[in-house]
Structure formats: C-alpha cells, structure tokens
Design a protein around this motif. Sequence first.
Motif, PDB file in Angstrom:
ATOM      1  N   GLY A  96      44.662  46.864  40.508  1.00 22.62           N
ATOM      2  CA  GLY A  96      43.695  46.229  40.610  1.00 22.62           C
ATOM      3  C   GLY A  96      42.193  47.030  39.383  1.00 22.62           C
ATOM      4  O   GLY A  96      41.070  47.750  39.413  1.00 22.62           O
ATOM      5  N   LYS A  97      43.224  47.997  38.230  1.00 26.01           N
ATOM      6  CA  LYS A  97      42.169  48.553  37.010  1.00 26.01           C
ATOM      7  C   LYS A  97      41.091  46.997  36.426  1.00 26.01           C
ATOM      8  O   LYS A  97      40.540  47.163  36.054  1.00 26.01           O
ATOM      9  CB  LYS A  97      43.582  48.472  36.074  1.00 26.01           C
ATOM     10  CG  LYS A  97      44.597  49.521  36.299  1.00 26.01           C
ATOM     11  CD  LYS A  97      45.388  49.862  35.659  1.00 26.01           C
ATOM     12  CE  LYS A  97      46.348  48.841  35.076  1.00 26.01           C
ATOM     13  NZ  LYS A  97      47.072  47.970  36.214  1.00 26.01           N
ATOM     14  N   THR A  98      41.661  46.645  36.286  1.00 31.58           N
ATOM     15  CA  THR A  98      40.818  45.049  35.261  1.00 31.58           C
ATOM     16  C   THR A  98      39.652  45.119  36.351  1.00 31.58           C
ATOM     17  O   THR A  98      38.770  44.890  36.079  1.00 31.58           O
ATOM     18  CB  THR A  98      41.336  44.039  35.035  1.00 31.58           C
ATOM     19  OG1 THR A  98      42.176  43.788  34.112  1.00 31.58           O
ATOM     20  CG2 THR A  98      40.425  42.476  34.769  1.00 31.58           C
ATOM     21  N   TYR A  99      39.893  44.880  38.327  1.00 32.13           N
ATOM     22  CA  TYR A  99      38.115  44.855  38.503  1.00 32.13           C
ATOM     23  C   TYR A  99      37.923  46.104  38.658  1.00 32.13           C
ATOM     24  O   TYR A  99      36.635  46.013  38.424  1.00 32.13           O
ATOM     25  CB  TYR A  99      39.232  44.790  40.261  1.00 32.13           C
ATOM     26  CG  TYR A  99      38.237  44.973  41.064  1.00 32.13           C
ATOM     27  CD1 TYR A  99      36.835  44.081  41.676  1.00 32.13           C
ATOM     28  CD2 TYR A  99      37.419  46.309  42.310  1.00 32.13           C
ATOM     29  CE1 TYR A  99      36.809  43.721  42.277  1.00 32.13           C
ATOM     30  CE2 TYR A  99      36.687  46.513  43.159  1.00 32.13           C
ATOM     31  CZ  TYR A  99      36.646  44.603  43.431  1.00 32.13           C
ATOM     32  OH  TYR A  99      35.296  45.114  44.257  1.00 32.13           O
ATOM     33  N   LEU A 100      38.180  47.122  37.931  1.00 30.43           N
ATOM     34  CA  LEU A 100      37.552  48.633  38.340  1.00 30.43           C
ATOM     35  C   LEU A 100      36.511  48.438  36.898  1.00 30.43           C
ATOM     36  O   LEU A 100      35.460  48.638  37.138  1.00 30.43           O
ATOM     37  CB  LEU A 100      38.475  49.578  38.447  1.00 30.43           C
ATOM     38  CG  LEU A 100      37.954  51.641  38.393  1.00 30.43           C
ATOM     39  CD1 LEU A 100      36.742  50.978  38.969  1.00 30.43           C
ATOM     40  CD2 LEU A 100      38.701  52.002  39.064  1.00 30.43           C
ATOM     41  N   LEU A 101      37.250  48.428  36.188  1.00 30.84           N
ATOM     42  CA  LEU A 101      36.976  48.320  35.091  1.00 30.84           C
ATOM     43  C   LEU A 101      35.235  47.583  34.904  1.00 30.84           C
ATOM     44  O   LEU A 101      35.033  47.566  34.204  1.00 30.84           O
ATOM     45  CB  LEU A 101      37.789  47.926  33.109  1.00 30.84           C
ATOM     46  CG  LEU A 101      37.499  47.715  31.539  1.00 30.84           C
ATOM     47  CD1 LEU A 101      37.773  47.880  31.209  1.00 30.84           C
ATOM     48  CD2 LEU A 101      36.720  46.634  31.901  1.00 30.84           C
TER      49      LEU A 101
END
Length: 276
Positions: A96-101
């Motif tokens: 979920g890195k892109t989601y958090l970004l």
Amino acid sequence: QDAGGLLVAIDAPRELRFERVKSRGSCTDLIDWEEFCRNEDREMMNKDENQPSLRDVMNLADVSLTNEGDLQDLHRALKRHFPPRSICIVGPHGTGKTYLLGQLCKGLEHAGRNFFVCQELARGLIKEMNLTQQDFIDFNDRVVSFQFELLKLYMRHHDDAPANMHLISDRSILDQLAYLKWKVSEGLVAKKKFEEAWKLVNIASMRKLYANTKFILMTPNPELCVNDGTRMLSDKKGLWELFQAFKWVLKEASIDFDLFTAKKDDAQDLIDFLLG
C-alpha cells in the motif's frame, strides 16, 4: 555528525556581538570591550588540551551562517539551509505504498504546500532492461544488476529533488539493500553482492541526504499484493521475511522509522509531520 546529525556554526562580527551582549544586560555581561575580547580569544583558541576550542569545533560545521540581522533574518537563513520535512515510504511489494503516497499528496495539496513526488522508479527500469516476472521469481543475475541500477537511480532522483519542497517518495535508496539482504538469506544472492551494494550507498552520506526525512515502513498485507504480471510474487511468509530484512537494514543504517498499515492507520499524523 557520525550519527547522521548536522553541526551548524552561527557567527557574527565581534563588534556586533559585543553590542548584543551589552544590550542583553545580564550580570555576567557587565564587561568592557577589552575584557570581552580577552574572553572571546580564550574561548576561541583554548590552550588547555582538556577543554574544547570553539574555533576548532566551528571549523567542523556542516553549515556556517553569519548572523548580522535580526531573529527573522536568522530564521530565513536556516530555512534556506534546511529543507522542508520529507517522507520516504518503504517496505515489501504490495503493502500500500502508492495508496499512502496518494493520501499524503492530497493532504499537502489541501494545505497549499509545494511538494516533489518521486514515484516508483522500478517499472520504467524493468521495461528498459526487458525483465520478466520469472526473472524476479528466480532472482537471477539480471535482477541483481537491476537492483544496483535502481539503487543508483534513487540516489540521483533524491539528490536532485528541489531543496525548497517537501519530498514524498515511493521507496528509497534502502529498498534495494533490503531486497538483496532478503535474497542472501534465501541463498539466491551472494553475500559479497549485498556488501558491495552497502558500500555503494555510503551510509554516512545517505544519513545527511535523509537528515530531515521520516521513513515509513509498511507492514505486509497479503490482500493488497495482487499478481499484476510484473511484480515479484510472495506468499505471506515471504512478505514477512522481506519485512524483517527491511527492519534490519533500517536499524543497521541507524535510520529511525515508523510502521504503517495501509487502509488501517490514519495518515493525518504523517501529514501533520510534513506540515511541521
């Protein structure tokens, strides 16, 4: 400095410092010009080997400022030398890195802040090197070379990021070290390759690059790790083993980090950190 901190030396012309001392008016400041100069000379070049010389310490500074104005001028000078707070989002694939970004970007946009986003760089390099998903499953020599090239790519992108903007990055220089460390433990990568990558990073320089950066380590969530035909495939056990490799690399590099679980934890605390 050895732990990644910055030493700042702030100086001003002697005459101006004497004026400030006199205006301060404390009981220790009731001295004339001659005594003020004698005290300064003694502190600047201390002949006692057991006592520090202020001038020697100031010569070690990473940043040197001359403070000839008022307090606001000093604050402006400090802001020029110390960039806005930044965040690097690291961790295993599919966490979920892109989601958090995306959440962080929305928060900064809402606050009217300027920021620079370093999107995931891997996909473009995968295409350029013509790598397949099977290459990553096998973690062959081509993928090891890919990790080295990706490491250098992040080094360039982060070093070139605008100094007056918040940096929000999907992954960091350390991610490739974690992947190599993980595969060393599985016997797919020679230990000397990991050591070579560690040396390439230059941990002391990296700490300075990330001096004002918070690292967010994403915790594994198998539900988010889908097979898109490109990324590495891992079962729950593999994701947690990679997560442990990330923790090891961050701790070994003396990088503080916070844990975050996508779609569970609130990103507002991270937005507040960026806004300072």
